[in-house]
Design a protein around this motif. Structure first.
Motif, PDB file in Angstrom:
ATOM      1  N   TRP A  37      -9.712  -3.013  16.758  1.00 47.98           N
ATOM      2  CA  TRP A  37     -10.313  -2.608  15.484  1.00 47.98           C
ATOM      3  C   TRP A  37     -11.661  -3.276  15.281  1.00 47.98           C
ATOM      4  CZ3 TRP A  37      -8.623   0.284  10.970  1.00 47.98           C
ATOM      5  CH2 TRP A  37      -7.582   1.154  11.289  1.00 47.98           C
ATOM      6  N   PRO A  93     -14.284   7.982   1.526  1.00 48.46           N
ATOM      7  CA  PRO A  93     -13.507   6.857   1.006  1.00 48.46           C
ATOM      8  C   PRO A  93     -14.434   5.712   0.622  1.00 48.46           C
ATOM      9  CG  PRO A  93     -13.563   6.789   3.369  1.00 48.46           C
ATOM     10  CD  PRO A  93     -14.345   7.993   2.975  1.00 48.46           C
ATOM     11  N   ILE A 127      -7.185   4.300   6.347  1.00 44.51           N
ATOM     12  CA  ILE A 127      -7.762   3.594   7.484  1.00 44.51           C
ATOM     13  C   ILE A 127      -8.805   2.605   7.008  1.00 44.51           C
ATOM     14  CG2 ILE A 127      -7.207   5.312   9.238  1.00 44.51           C
ATOM     15  CD1 ILE A 127      -9.927   6.375   9.123  1.00 44.51           C
ATOM     16  N   GLU A 128      -9.440   2.869   5.871  1.00 45.87           N
ATOM     17  CA  GLU A 128     -10.395   1.891   5.373  1.00 45.87           C
ATOM     18  C   GLU A 128      -9.662   0.658   4.821  1.00 45.87           C
ATOM     19  OE1 GLU A 128     -12.840   2.656   6.944  1.00 45.87           O
ATOM     20  OE2 GLU A 128     -14.447   3.045   5.534  1.00 45.87           O
ATOM     21  N   MET A 158      -6.183  -6.386  16.518  1.00 45.56           N
ATOM     22  CA  MET A 158      -7.386  -6.957  15.900  1.00 45.56           C
ATOM     23  C   MET A 158      -8.612  -6.730  16.788  1.00 45.56           C
ATOM     24  SD  MET A 158      -6.738  -8.194  12.966  1.00 45.56           S
ATOM     25  CE  MET A 158      -5.271  -8.400  11.979  1.00 45.56           C
ATOM     26  N   HIS A 178       0.846  -1.178   0.000  1.00 44.67           N
ATOM     27  CA  HIS A 178       0.000   0.000   0.000  1.00 44.67           C
ATOM     28  C   HIS A 178       0.884   1.231   0.000  1.00 44.67           C
ATOM     29  CE1 HIS A 178      -2.165   2.870   2.888  1.00 44.67           C
ATOM     30  NE2 HIS A 178      -2.440   3.201   1.656  1.00 44.67           N
ATOM     31  N   GLY A 187      -8.521  12.448   7.257  1.00 43.60           N
ATOM     32  CA  GLY A 187      -9.698  11.589   7.271  1.00 43.60           C
ATOM     33  C   GLY A 187     -10.048  11.097   8.655  1.00 43.60           C
ATOM     34  N   ARG A 193     -18.755   6.522   6.664  1.00 49.25           N
ATOM     35  CA  ARG A 193     -17.925   6.007   7.746  1.00 49.25           C
ATOM     36  C   ARG A 193     -16.784   6.963   8.089  1.00 49.25           C
ATOM     37  NH1 ARG A 193     -17.218   0.417   8.547  1.00 49.25           N
ATOM     38  NH2 ARG A 193     -14.994   0.741   8.267  1.00 49.25           N
ATOM     39  N   VAL A 194     -16.254   7.600   7.076  1.00 50.64           N
ATOM     40  CA  VAL A 194     -15.127   8.513   7.264  1.00 50.64           C
ATOM     41  C   VAL A 194     -15.508   9.777   6.493  1.00 50.64           C
ATOM     42  CG1 VAL A 194     -12.673   8.806   6.833  1.00 50.64           C
ATOM     43  CG2 VAL A 194     -13.549   6.557   7.318  1.00 50.64           C
ATOM     44  N   GLU A 209     -15.381  -0.986  14.975  1.00 51.55           N
ATOM     45  CA  GLU A 209     -16.452  -1.042  13.978  1.00 51.55           C
ATOM     46  C   GLU A 209     -17.787  -0.628  14.573  1.00 51.55           C
ATOM     47  OE1 GLU A 209     -16.438  -1.499  10.768  1.00 51.55           O
ATOM     48  OE2 GLU A 209     -14.261  -1.647  10.723  1.00 51.55           O
ATOM     49  N   ARG A 222     -16.110   2.117   0.851  1.00 49.63           N
ATOM     50  CA  ARG A 222     -16.306   1.245   2.003  1.00 49.63           C
ATOM     51  C   ARG A 222     -15.373   0.055   1.891  1.00 49.63           C
ATOM     52  NH1 ARG A 222     -20.941   1.532   4.800  1.00 49.63           N
ATOM     53  NH2 ARG A 222     -20.595  -0.621   5.339  1.00 49.63           N
ATOM     54  N   PRO A 223     -15.014  -0.562   3.024  1.00 43.74           N
ATOM     55  CA  PRO A 223     -14.151  -1.741   2.944  1.00 43.74           C
ATOM     56  C   PRO A 223     -14.711  -2.809   1.998  1.00 43.74           C
ATOM     57  CG  PRO A 223     -14.341  -1.041   5.199  1.00 43.74           C
ATOM     58  CD  PRO A 223     -15.241  -0.157   4.409  1.00 43.74           C
ATOM     59  N   LEU A 255      -6.860  -0.419   6.010  1.00 45.44           N
ATOM     60  CA  LEU A 255      -6.460  -1.142   7.216  1.00 45.44           C
ATOM     61  C   LEU A 255      -7.655  -1.896   7.791  1.00 45.44           C
ATOM     62  CD1 LEU A 255      -3.620  -1.088   8.121  1.00 45.44           C
ATOM     63  CD2 LEU A 255      -4.185   0.556   9.890  1.00 45.44           C
ATOM     64  N   ALA A 256      -8.830  -1.255   7.707  1.00 47.72           N
ATOM     65  CA  ALA A 256     -10.021  -1.916   8.247  1.00 47.72           C
ATOM     66  C   ALA A 256     -10.343  -3.194   7.483  1.00 47.72           C
ATOM     67  CB  ALA A 256     -11.219  -0.963   8.207  1.00 47.72           C
ATOM     68  N   LEU A 274      -8.400  -5.367   6.672  1.00 48.49           N
ATOM     69  CA  LEU A 274      -7.552  -6.458   7.158  1.00 48.49           C
ATOM     70  C   LEU A 274      -8.023  -6.974   8.505  1.00 48.49           C
ATOM     71  CD1 LEU A 274      -4.107  -4.869   6.425  1.00 48.49           C
ATOM     72  CD2 LEU A 274      -5.216  -6.666   5.159  1.00 48.49           C
ATOM     73  N   THR A 275      -8.908  -6.215   9.136  1.00 42.97           N
ATOM     74  CA  THR A 275      -9.267  -6.552  10.508  1.00 42.97           C
ATOM     75  C   THR A 275     -10.512  -7.446  10.536  1.00 42.97           C
ATOM     76  OG1 THR A 275     -10.408  -4.462  10.599  1.00 42.97           O
ATOM     77  CG2 THR A 275      -8.200  -4.505  11.488  1.00 42.97           C
ATOM     78  N   PRO A 276     -10.832  -8.045  11.680  1.00 43.17           N
ATOM     79  CA  PRO A 276     -11.765  -9.177  11.711  1.00 43.17           C
ATOM     80  C   PRO A 276     -13.104  -8.969  11.006  1.00 43.17           C
ATOM     81  CG  PRO A 276     -10.741  -8.917  13.836  1.00 43.17           C
ATOM     82  CD  PRO A 276     -10.259  -7.779  13.003  1.00 43.17           C
ATOM     83  N   ARG A 277     -13.680  -7.777  11.055  1.00 41.92           N
ATOM     84  CA  ARG A 277     -15.003  -7.634  10.444  1.00 41.92           C
ATOM     85  C   ARG A 277     -14.958  -7.951   8.945  1.00 41.92           C
ATOM     86  NH1 ARG A 277     -19.369  -3.690  10.436  1.00 41.92           N
ATOM     87  NH2 ARG A 277     -19.490  -3.824  12.669  1.00 41.92           N
ATOM     88  N   TYR A 278     -13.934  -7.483   8.250  1.00 36.98           N
ATOM     89  CA  TYR A 278     -13.901  -7.650   6.787  1.00 36.98           C
ATOM     90  C   TYR A 278     -12.922  -8.739   6.354  1.00 36.98           C
ATOM     91  CZ  TYR A 278     -16.482  -3.408   7.231  1.00 36.98           C
ATOM     92  OH  TYR A 278     -17.428  -2.505   7.598  1.00 36.98           O
ATOM     93  N   GLY A 324      -8.174   8.945   5.052  1.00 39.62           N
ATOM     94  CA  GLY A 324      -9.469   8.274   5.095  1.00 39.62           C
ATOM     95  C   GLY A 324      -9.400   6.935   4.396  1.00 39.62           C
TER      96      GLY A 324
END
Ligand code: SF4
Lengths: 175, 392
Positions: free
Chosen positions: B132, A133, A40-41, B129, A29, B69, B149-150, B136, A135-136, A43-44, A46-50, A37
């Motif tokens: 983050w 930005p 961070i999306e 993890m 990246h 952002g 969201r942002v 959410e 959305r993930p 990065l998001a 990569l995190t558990p929700r997505y 903005g």
């Protein structure tokens, strides 16, 4: 006969390579002037929700190990040389995904004196993800579309508005 | 035969795994110990301040919001408060309260984000993890209120554009309850996990006097005992109705910065609940004139990272004459260079994330005007050549 066998071998190798590439693309990246903005999306994702790692996508620190360059932000004059340098350090075949309105066209920063415009002013771009930005989910969708295209061998030729700035990737079509 | 290397320089950036945004650092090391540090910023300088001069007052709002952002709402708030002051417009109390509500939700999102990133730099990816994942929740709330969201654009000149409905009220309360419980857990983790404490306790300790000298602000400064918070010192928007408690610590090390930021989260939860309980009824916006009266003003707000300062000058037309932004990371950044000296190279990412850096609002341009007659412009190559010739 000989030739035929050679072709067969080549085909099998190509298929294996495409299979490997589609199932485990490594991404890098680079932020060439974004407002954070989009970063961070990303990065998001990569995190558990997505959890982008479901698709084998791994964010990687070094351009020399990466297959996909994820770019955010407009290209500023300071970051331009770096962006090109990072692109050139990546091994072939390489793909560029532009994330965010800024990366597409300069977005809100159009007309600012230090902004050159979108990523495609500098690099050939393979996939565009709009949003400010995005959305993930949209980022994941963009990457998956790219991978699907690689899989079917329907990769369109990358688009460059100013050709010759960076070496366009000739191996956009793996088949 | 003797060979002596007395200075070994390690360049980091602009693209580096430890940096989420481009910045270029150079550390001189003696073995593992850092002896000198320098930074070069400017990779994400876009020219926003100048850009506002070509846009009208409303368009500038959306451009300024995109300075950063992560803390977009505070930028918009600072700008709106300033312009409303210039225009002499009184914003309805409900709008002011919603501004504060969104600002506090944004602080929650920013601090949780920072907690994750800092844990990641310490090699504690589990915490990254978890925090983050919990973040959410607040992203959902922000999206529910504002639609994005942002860069939520909750502010407009003269008020806000989103209202809090009964369902949203309920959702926010539930979200805040959940987050409060999780935050208690995080506070316990960062103050009791031995592995983590080895990376934070006693690292980058800044006594109060030094913190003053370096000009630390925001939670970074408050961790060193500097009692300064714009929300308390000069309440803006609705902070005089919903006062916040000043949170400080005295240790001044990285652990104290964790504790201050996490305790600020509790304070934000309290304020959010209080606003929901007593949200005043009324209009959301008032009419703003298209041309703003001539004059200049200053507006200050507390961003998640510290004091954010706006200078706004109007010449009576529909575009700003000059807008100057001073963001909190810039004064804090200097402290990294000073504090890094004497630490192990492996501590540097922690020291850097300790100030919660944000490069995108940081990058300024300075024009050095040479009043002497000898004005020359040189390319980098020519300058290098000139240097070689000069010292030959
Ligand atoms: S597209 Fe929007 S969120 Fe992304 S970098 Fe640009 S301004 Fe920021």
């Amino acid at each position: 006969m000989q030739n035929n066998q050679g072709n067969l071998w080549q085909n099998v190798m190509d298929q294996v390579k495409t299979w490997a590439r589609v199932n485990s693309p490594w991404a890098i990246h680079f932020n060439s002037g974004s407002c954070n903005g989009c970063d961070i999306e990303i990065l998001a994702t990569l995190t558990p929700r997505y959890d982008m790692e479901r698709f084998g996508v791994k964010l990687q620190g070094s351009p020399r190990h990466a297959d996909i360059l994820i770019c955010t932000g407009p290209v500023t004059r300071q970051a331009r040389e770096r962006l090109i340098r990072i692109y050139e350090q990546m091994p072939e075949p390489k793909f560029v995904v532009a994330v965010g309105s800024c990366a597409l066209s300069g977005g809100a920063f159009q007309g600012c004196y230090n902004v050159e415009g979108g990523i495609d002013q500098v690099l050939p771009v393979n996939a565009y993800v709009p949003g400010c930005p995005p959305r993930p989910e949209a980022i994941i969708d963009g990457l998956v579309k790219l991978l699907q295209a690689l899989d079917n061998g329907t990769m369109p030729e990358p688009i460059t508005l100013k050709p010759g700035v960076a070496v366009p990737s000739k191996s956009g079509n793996p088949a | 035969m003797q060979s002596k290397i007395d200075k070994f320089t390690i360049p980091i950036g602009p693209q580096h795994p430890a940096l989420k945004e481009p910045g270029h650092f150079e550390f001189s090391v003696d073995g593992e110990i850092v002896t000198d540090a320098s930074v070069r910023l400017g990779y994400v300088h876009r020219g926003i301040e100048k850009g506002t001069e070509g846009r009208n007052w409303v368009q500038s709002l959306y451009l300024l919001e995109r300075i950063c952002g992560i803390c977009s709402h505070v930028h918009a708030t600072a700008y709106c408060l300033g312009v409303e002051k210039l225009a002499g417009v009184e914003v309805p109390p409900r709008a002011q309260a919603i501004r504060v509500l969104v600002a506090e939700l944004e602080r929650v999102h920013s601090h949780m984000l920072w907690l994750g990133v800092a844990a990641h730099e310490a090699g504690f990816d589990t915490l990254f993890m978890y925090s983050w994942r919990d973040r959410e929740t607040v992203m959902n709330l922000l999206e529910g209120i504002t639609g994005n969201r942002v860069n939520y654009s909750a502010n407009v000149l003269g008020g806000v554009k989103c209202d809090i409905s009964a369902e949203q009220d309920e959702a926010i309360r539930q979200g805040v309850d959940f987050l409060e419980e999780r935050t208690r857990h995080y506070l316990e983790v960062v103050t009791s996990d031995m592995m983590f404490l080895r990376r934070t306790r006693g690292v980058a300790t800044t006594p109060k006097a030094q913190a003053r000298e370096l000009g630390l602000i925001g939670p970074t400064g408050r961790a060193s005992g500097i009692s300064h918070d714009v929300r308390v010192d000069a309440p803006y928007a609705a902070y005089d109705i919903y006062p916040v408690k000043l949170i400080t610590a005295t240790a001044g090390d990285l652990e104290a910065r964790f504790i201050v930021r996490i305790n600020e989260l509790f304070e934000s939860y309290r304020v959010i609940r209080q606003i929901l309980d007593t949200l005043p009824e009324g209009e959301l916006t008032v009419r703003m004139p298209r041309r703003i009266k001539e004059g200049e003003t200053v507006s200050r707000v507390e961003a998640p990272r510290g004091e954010l300062f706006y200078f706004i000058k109007s010449n009576g037309t529909d575009t700003p004459e000059r807008i100057k932004v001073r963001t909190p990371t810039l004064p804090n950044m200097a402290s990294v260079l000073v504090l890094a000296i004497g630490h192990q190279l492996a501590d540097i990412p922690m020291i850097l994330t300790g100030i919660d850096p944000c490069f995108s609002c940081n990058d300024r341009m300075v024009v050095v005007k040479d009043s002497g007659g000898d004005n020359r412009a040189m390319t980098w190559e020519a300058l290098r050549q000139y240097g070689i010739e000069y010292y030959r």
